[in-house]
Scaffold this active site. Sequence first.
Site, PDB file in Angstrom:
ATOM      1  N   GLY A 118     -50.258  26.761  14.917  1.00 28.56           N
ATOM      2  CA  GLY A 118     -50.214  25.346  14.218  1.00 28.56           C
ATOM      3  C   GLY A 118     -50.416  25.718  12.606  1.00 28.56           C
ATOM      4  N   THR A 119     -50.909  26.622  12.234  1.00 33.22           N
ATOM      5  CA  THR A 119     -50.831  26.734  10.822  1.00 33.22           C
ATOM      6  C   THR A 119     -49.708  27.151  10.329  1.00 33.22           C
ATOM      7  OG1 THR A 119     -53.208  27.994  11.063  1.00 33.22           O
ATOM      8  CG2 THR A 119     -51.986  28.669   9.173  1.00 33.22           C
ATOM      9  N   SER A 162     -50.019  23.058  18.523  1.00 35.64           N
ATOM     10  CA  SER A 162     -50.249  24.490  18.755  1.00 35.64           C
ATOM     11  C   SER A 162     -50.542  24.706  20.053  1.00 35.64           C
ATOM     12  CB  SER A 162     -51.414  24.719  17.837  1.00 35.64           C
ATOM     13  OG  SER A 162     -51.980  25.989  18.082  1.00 35.64           O
ATOM     14  N   CYS A 187     -62.191  28.644  12.168  1.00 35.96           N
ATOM     15  CA  CYS A 187     -61.965  29.777  10.977  1.00 35.96           C
ATOM     16  C   CYS A 187     -63.142  29.749  10.439  1.00 35.96           C
ATOM     17  CB  CYS A 187     -60.621  29.801  10.250  1.00 35.96           C
ATOM     18  SG  CYS A 187     -59.995  28.060  10.053  1.00 35.96           S
TER      19      CYS A 187
HETATM   20  N1  PLP Z   1     -54.654  21.976  12.902  1.00 39.14           N
HETATM   21  C1  PLP Z   1     -55.700  21.376  13.568  1.00 39.14           C
HETATM   22  C2  PLP Z   1     -56.301  20.275  13.501  1.00 39.14           C
HETATM   23  C3  PLP Z   1     -56.549  22.489  14.257  1.00 39.14           C
HETATM   24  O1  PLP Z   1     -57.584  22.191  14.942  1.00 39.14           O
HETATM   25  C4  PLP Z   1     -56.055  23.872  14.089  1.00 39.14           C
HETATM   26  C5  PLP Z   1     -56.915  24.854  14.843  1.00 39.14           C
HETATM   27  O2  PLP Z   1     -58.069  24.920  14.700  1.00 39.14           O
HETATM   28  C6  PLP Z   1     -54.802  24.103  13.542  1.00 39.14           C
HETATM   29  C7  PLP Z   1     -54.035  23.132  12.646  1.00 39.14           C
HETATM   30  C8  PLP Z   1     -54.424  25.562  13.380  1.00 39.14           C
HETATM   31  O3  PLP Z   1     -53.868  25.865  14.522  1.00 39.14           O
HETATM   32  P1  PLP Z   1     -53.470  27.416  14.978  1.00 39.14           P
HETATM   33  O4  PLP Z   1     -54.995  27.899  15.460  1.00 39.14           O
HETATM   34  O5  PLP Z   1     -52.334  27.497  15.844  1.00 39.14           O
HETATM   35  O6  PLP Z   1     -52.922  28.198  13.926  1.00 39.14           O
END
Ligand code: PLP
Length: 377
Positions: free
Chosen positions: A70-71, A198, A322
Amino acid sequence: MKRYYLDHAATTLLRPEVRERMQPWLELLGNPSSSHAHGRAAKAAIDVARERVSAQLGVLFGEICFVGSGTEAANLALLGLAIGTTSERRRILVSAAEHHCMLHPGPVLKRLGFELEEIPIDADARVDTEALAEMMGDDVLAVVAMHANNEFGTFNDLAAIRGLCDEHGSLLIVDAVQTAGHYELRPEAMGADIMTFSSHKFGGPKGVGALWIKSGTQVEALVRGGGQERDLRGGTENVAGIVAFADAWDITAERRDIEESAKLAARDAFLAALGPQAIRTVSPGQPTLSGHAHVRFANVLATSLLIAIDRRGVSASSGSACSSGSLDPSHVLLAAGYDMSEAQGGLRFSFGPETTPGEALEAAEIVLAEASRIAGR
Ligand code: PLP
């Protein structure tokens, strides 16, 4: 010791059916870019997955791009747009409640000649649309507003935000990481131009993400190489992960009604058992994700309580994954107007479909006992 996993917003259990079905693809020999039969089989598996994800969203097959998280999806949306656009617009407005993956590209955007400005949020972590209206202008390239907030669980008013984007011809980027699979999403009807997802948030494996990019939106690759994902993301594809992403989405959608009710029942049982000692963050009546509870206890630091309940078997979080374990208070609570000590008390409990109301009650007893002990009550 019995363990209670109340951190489903951080990551979910890999669904056993998904794990089983992805297994053959982990052992698959072909590279999807190879033109022989092995390669073609791998490529076909990715295409089927893309077809299934586009069907879930009601979008075109070619508008889905698979990435590594997702990042990465957020970074490709923001930075890929910045380097790909032919527009002269140089301002990007990002909700102060966004996940760090949408906020932290700011310094890089600055070096590319763009200005990332934070949009104020209300006490429920929703974009303050009046403040946004004042910030908008014909120099705004894009607005970034998440569908549901990963800490508070509240939803943005995307229709109002889209309306403001329309008035100024700006794009709308929506992080739907917390809702994909769990809620029915129609990116175009929701007003988005780009939407990010994600896999590990809905029962798929970690390390697989995706974006929907509306046809015609000027996004350029950040990772370049063999031209995979229609030149949007170089690198040999994670075939098993992509297959699992589509599988997990389909299964989550199929079980949506049952699982959402189960999460709601566990969450409500938990909150009822905590009683008035737990100060709720979200205003009464404000809709939230069904599995989400955000609370604090007077005179109790979130980090102290999280350590104490972890020792007794309860896994929860103080905010985004994180930053859990770190002493920094949540940027979302601070932006929502809470003072430092309130922000340092914020706790997120997030429930999955496998959490029973009985387990939620047991976990609540542990949380209450530890909160009282820490507060010296
Ligand atoms: N966006 C939101 C709203 C999230 O909650 C998260 C993960 O905690 C992410 C993005 C990031 O996703 P990923 O863990 O796949 O990098």
